[in-house]
Design an enzyme around this catalytic site. Structure first.
Site, PDB file in Angstrom:
ATOM      1  CB  SER A 245      -0.874  -0.108   1.386  1.00  0.00           C
ATOM      2  OG  SER A 245      -0.094  -0.009   2.389  1.00  0.00           O
ATOM      3  CE  LYS A 246      -1.820   6.769  -2.980  1.00  0.00           C
ATOM      4  NZ  LYS A 246      -3.077   6.706  -2.942  1.00  0.00           N
ATOM      5  NE  ARG A 247       0.862   0.578   5.979  1.00  0.00           N
ATOM      6  CZ  ARG A 247       1.422  -0.485   6.795  1.00  0.00           C
ATOM      7  NH1 ARG A 247       2.283  -0.546   7.397  1.00  0.00           N
ATOM      8  NH2 ARG A 247       0.545  -1.604   6.591  1.00  0.00           N
TER       9      ARG A 247
END
Ligand code: GLU
Length: 473
Positions: A245-247
């Site tokens: 995911s984005k993190r």
């Protein structure tokens, strides 16, 4: 077996997650490795989640990655009549039914945690009840009638046998109150009508697939082969892994391209995230080579971890291998935006060619050209060449008039001049080059040597920087 046919069936979310792109790629490669066909289908029946222009993102991504579809794009929202027709068939055969339950009633079925399935209340409505409700215009959904007992199983090509107790299956909605079908229903109808032989998709559908198998059975259709793919994971700061995911970093194809990655490098890297060639250690693949090498046996069921460092490595190798003209087409416009006419950006682009990891780092890598950076005179100290700030000052002082008198300002002439100075002064060439390189670059690590950099800077800026260096020493 008849000709293999696969599909990619994304929902238009407005961006292409790397995991989805990998699904598209594997699905495409499976078909193409066996001379089959590949279909694109846009699954846009969830109107709430609809994003304008999202279909184009999908089409553009497939185009730039070389994933070519033979049929489609089919758009599900343009096929509503078809789904209704097939839902009616199941009502007739007793595998589906009208459900008139109100939202309030459904709400009351939930437990404290808000979880609750349907209790089958409308299964037993009589024909008269149904006709009366329809005549009154009561809102309804159409539900799939699950068997009360027994088990449903299928053999997934990657995960093996998956089996579920039918008693665990809820009567899921096929057609919603607004007339739109659910994914659970319409993808089955489409996969059948489009002649899909192998369904390739993420493993989040692994355990709901028995429900889809029951639909095939209810229609009397032959079930397709299922190929579920393991999740893509990202490395967390604490060393664990979790769903990518984005993190973890850029997760959409568009963001990776925006960060300066090449589509070919991204495709090559993600091809290896969950698949490996059977009898070789080959790492570099063009899409055509992948089409030849791909096979289902090479798929892994353990989750693949997306490694940004490895992607960077692939990308830098792809940049190195790019023919000069293709490379220039990408790099020159970026350099033109950063620099004015005085800088020789053709030469700068050449110096960067073997050294870039992504196109996104050009600004950072060339900052020392754009600005005269603050520097520390300790940079003039180099053990190997035995340089000190004092010696460098002497070198620069003596070279300055020679450089000022030099007519043709190119790498060869500059190199000849410094070599000659080294010979006549008795100072090692390495020391001379070190002094000049540090003076003009004002930083330790540079893409290119003293004379190449002076060609990039041009005569004026090179002389100015050497004068500045002398004044600081
Ligand atoms: N629209 C679904 C998704 O994007 C497709 C799943 C499938 O391939 O069947 O998750």
């Amino acid at each position: 077996m008849s000709e293999i046919k696969t599909r990619f069936a994304p929902s238009p979310t407005g961006f292409m997650h790397i995991g989805n792109l990998r699904t598209a790629l594997y699905s495409y490669l499976l078909a193409k490795s066996q001379g089959g066909k590949f279909v694109l289908r846009i699954e846009d029946t969830d109107q709430v989640r609809h994003v304008d222009g999202a279909e184009q993102v999908i089409i553009d991504t497939l185009k730039s990655t070389g994933i070519e579809y033979d049929e489609g794009p089919y758009i599900q929202s343009e096929r509503l009549g078809i789904y209704r027709e097939y839902a009616d068939k199941l009502i007739e055969s007793g595998h589906a039914y009208y459900c008139f339950c109100t939202p309030e009633r459904l709400e009351s079925l939930k437990d404290e945690k808000g979880i609750g399935g349907y209790d089958g209340h409308c299964r037993t409505l009589t024909q008269e009840d149904i006709q009366k409700n329809l005549a009154e215009g009561k809102p309804y959904v159409i539900r799939q009638k699950m068997p009360d007992s027994g088990t449903t199983s299928y053999v997934d090509e990657v995960y093996g046998e998956v089996s579920i107790d039918n008693s665990e299956l809820r009567d899921q909605i096929m057609i919603k109150a607004d007339g739109y079908p659910t994914y659970n229903f319409c993808h089955v109808v489409d996969d059948y009508l489009m002649g899909i032989t192998h369904v390739v998709r993420g493993n989040e559908y692994l355990t709901s697939t028995p429900k889809y198998c029951l639909l095939y059975d209810a229609f009397g259709w032959e079930r397709p082969h299922y190929v579920h793919l393991p999740l893509l994971m990202g490395k967390d700061a604490d060393g664990n892994v979790s769903k990518l995911s984005k993190r973890h970093g850029a997760v959409s194809f568009q963001d990776l391209i925006g960060d300066g990655y090449l589509p070919e490098a991204v495709v090559n890297y993600i091809a290896l995230l969950g698949w490996c060639p059977k009898d070789s250690n080959q790492e570099f693949f063009t899409i055509d080579e992948l089409k030849k090498s791909f096979s289902m046996e090479g798929l892994s069921k353990s989750p693949a971890v997306f490694d940004y460092e490895k992607l960077k490595w692939f990308n830098s190798e792809y940049i190195k291998k790019m023919p000069d003209d293709e490379y220039g087409k990408i790099v020159m416009p970026i350099l033109e935006k950063i620099f004015s006419d005085n800088i020789n950006i053709g030469k700068l682009s050449e110096l960067l060619h073997g050294r870039l990891i992504t196109f996104g780092e050009i600004g950072e890598r060339t900052e020392f050209v754009l600005k005269r950076l603050d520097m520390d005179n300790s940079l003039y100290i180099n053990k190997k060449n035995k340089t000190t700030p004092e010696l460098c000052k002497q070198i620069l002082n003596e070279c300055l008039p020679l450089l000022e008198n030099l007519e043709s300002w190119d790498n060869d002439s500059l190199f000849a001049l410094l070599k000659e100075y080294s010979a006549s002064s008795g100072i090692k060439a390495g020391a001379v080059m070190w002094a000049v390189r540090i003076a003009v670059a004002r930083q330790g690590i540079t893409p290119g040597g003293a004379t190449e950099l002076m060609e990039v800077f041009g005569k004026n800026e090179s002389i100015e920087r050497i004068k500045l260096a002398i004044s600081e020493l």
